[in-house]
Design an enzyme around this catalytic site. Structure first.
Site, PDB file in Angstrom:
ATOM      1  N   GLU A 191      22.865  12.075 -13.174  1.00 58.12           N
ATOM      2  CA  GLU A 191      23.860  12.209 -12.444  1.00 58.12           C
ATOM      3  C   GLU A 191      23.557  13.364 -11.431  1.00 58.12           C
ATOM      4  O   GLU A 191      23.175  14.491 -11.830  1.00 58.12           O
ATOM      5  CB  GLU A 191      25.124  12.759 -13.385  1.00 58.12           C
ATOM      6  CG  GLU A 191      26.414  12.781 -12.619  1.00 58.12           C
ATOM      7  CD  GLU A 191      26.638  14.196 -12.558  1.00 58.12           C
ATOM      8  OE1 GLU A 191      26.389  14.490 -11.020  1.00 58.12           O
ATOM      9  OE2 GLU A 191      27.046  15.106 -13.039  1.00 58.12           O
ATOM     10  N   CYS A 243      29.771  18.803  -8.625  1.00 57.77           N
ATOM     11  CA  CYS A 243      29.307  17.544  -7.857  1.00 57.77           C
ATOM     12  C   CYS A 243      30.583  16.825  -7.579  1.00 57.77           C
ATOM     13  O   CYS A 243      30.218  15.936  -6.531  1.00 57.77           O
ATOM     14  CB  CYS A 243      28.361  16.876  -8.817  1.00 57.77           C
ATOM     15  SG  CYS A 243      26.751  17.761  -9.195  1.00 57.77           S
TER      16      CYS A 243
END
Length: 465
Positions: free
Chosen positions: A234, A268
């Site tokens: 990720e 993020c």
């Protein structure tokens, strides 16, 4: 980076830690290998008891661990408490749902009869020790969302956390030990990034998961590929936030502030590129800029603080460079764009909104990891989607519209791991989480997440005679 707690609100180094040496790393690998031999066959009801015990401990200690997180990386204390509570929720979710998520599957006998089988079973079996390379921005949540499903599946965990959150990392190891897990089931490794390759190449490490920068992801994926080990990555995100004419503009603008500034903008999945239809651009911009300007920047331990310091001096420097590059090339700074005045101790940066950004500017392509929003004006949904896709990333996305056809068009066409309609991107224990393109691959959370580190085993039974 030294392994140390450095208070980002003051820049003061509070505590330093020695990195593990080769002998100590070997001892921990051996302990993980031995723990897996036992944990992999621990009955499911016992795994549930252990994870629930960890959740209960964390729930009782969330105020203390929240202060540790705030001290180490600067998020407002209220946000740190919410992070701890979210971890408790995820632990209990996996303790409750794992028996169903990993239940044996039984194909219909008629479907496998032509293989010669009298029956077949699909089973989910653990892989072994999983190495987790985790970032500082959500120092508890990023780890728990890996550890809870991994431990429930029968795997064991090796945590290489970011070097600036060592006390949070050590707390996690202690938490699982006090919950009753066998020694070696979950271990924190205080090591530098240079030791990750050695760990990945060790045959006792079965797989790896990483949340972090694109560069770190490339490195881990390259090494894991060389030794043929499963990875989940990720990585970065530059999430689009589309606002179309039928949207509730007041709600879209208010949510946009939270979506951009959550965790001091260091997320993020924070919305970063606000792509607004021309018909509502002026209304949205006025509301959004005004709300961003009203945010309180200050001591993250204080009540009423909306934005604390950025986690490290380098993080602030990176944000400043992106904003200055855009300004030099003609971007308009609608609010912020500098350190707070007076510029005292700590790594603070004002909530910032930029307009008139072009594709020549670095911030158009690169992720801004701080409270900096970029506005784009578009004339149609097609143009909005084209702007949304003009990025190497594909983690989350947001669209605000009351039009069902537009909602379904965006759900179909947005190139991202998640599409959030009339709300901000967030992770939830029951929903798969991850990205596409250079935001990584694989999924965390939900049933998809727990199965990423399982050996999906076909068991075929022929006739007994």
């Amino acid at each position: 980076m030294p392994i140390a707690t450095v208070n980002p609100a003051t820049g003061e180094t509070l505590k330093t830690f020695d990195a593990l040496g080769p002998r100590e790393i070997e001892d921990r690998l051996a302990a993980a290998h031995e723990a897996f031999r036992h944990h992999r066959v621990t009955p499911m009801d016992r795994r549930q008891e252990l994870l629930r015990a960890a959740a209960d401990l964390l729930e009782g200690e969330q105020d203390d661990v929240a202060r540790t997180m705030t001290l180490e990386m600067g998020k407002p204390l209220a946000a740190a408490r919410a992070e701890a509570a979210k971890c408790v929720k995820a632990m209990r979710w996996y303790a409750r749902h794992t028996p169903a998520l990993l239940a044996d599957e039984h194909p219909a006998e008629d479907d496998v009869a032509d293989s010669g089988a009298v029956r077949a079973v699909v089973r989910y079996r653990p892989l072994g020790p999983v190495l987790a390379v985790m970032p500082w921005n959500f120092p508890l949540w990023q780890v728990v969302r890996f550890a809870a499903p991994a431990l429930m599946a029968g795997n064991v965990g090796l945590l290489k956390h970011a070097s600036n959150v060592p006390q949070t990392a050590l707390y996690l190891e202690d938490l699982f030990r006090r919950a009753g897990y066998r020694d070696g089931c979950f271990q924190t490794l205080l090591i530098g990034s240079g030791e990750v390759a050695t760990l990945l190449r060790d045959p006792r490490v079965a797989a790896a998961t990483l949340t972090g920068s694109e560069g770190a992801g490339r490195s881990v994926a390259s090494i894991a590929g060389d030794v043929v080990k499963k990875t989940v990555l990720e990585l970065g995100g530059s999430d689009p936030y589309l606002v179309l004419p039928s949207a509730d503009i007041a709600k879209a603008a208010a949510t946009a502030v939270t979506a951009r500034t959550q965790n001091n903008g260091q997320s993020c999945i924070a919305a970063k590129r606000f792509i607004v239809h021309d018909d509502v651009y002026d209304d949205f911009t006025q509301r959004f800029v005004s709300a961003m300007d009203a945010l309180t920047v200050g001591d993250p331990m204080a009540d009423g603080t909306d934005i604390g310091p950025l986690a490290t001096e380098q993080v602030r420097r990176d944000v400043e460079e992106l904003v200055e590059d855009a300004r030099r090339q003609g971007a308009t700074v609608l609010v912020g764009g500098a350190r707070p005045e007076p510029d005292g101790a700590g790594w603070y940066y004002q909530p910032t909104v930029l307009a008139d950004v072009t594709d020549r500017m670095r911030i158009h392509r690169e992720e801004a990891f701080g409270p900096v929003a970029v506005l784009y004006r578009v004339g149609s949904l097609d143009e909005a989607l084209e702007a949304a896709h003009d990025t190497p990333f594909g983690l989350g996305s947001n669209v605000w519209t009351r039009d069902p056809a537009e909602q379904e068009r965006c759900a179909r066409d947005l190139q991202a791991g998640g599409v959030f309609v009339n709300g901000m991107t967030a992770s939830h224990p029951g929903l798969p989480f991850g990205g596409v393109k250079r935001s990584g691959y694989g999924r965390e959370l939900g049933g998809h997440g727990i199965r990423e580190f399982c050996n999906i085993t076909t068991v075929w039974y022929g006739p007994a005679d």
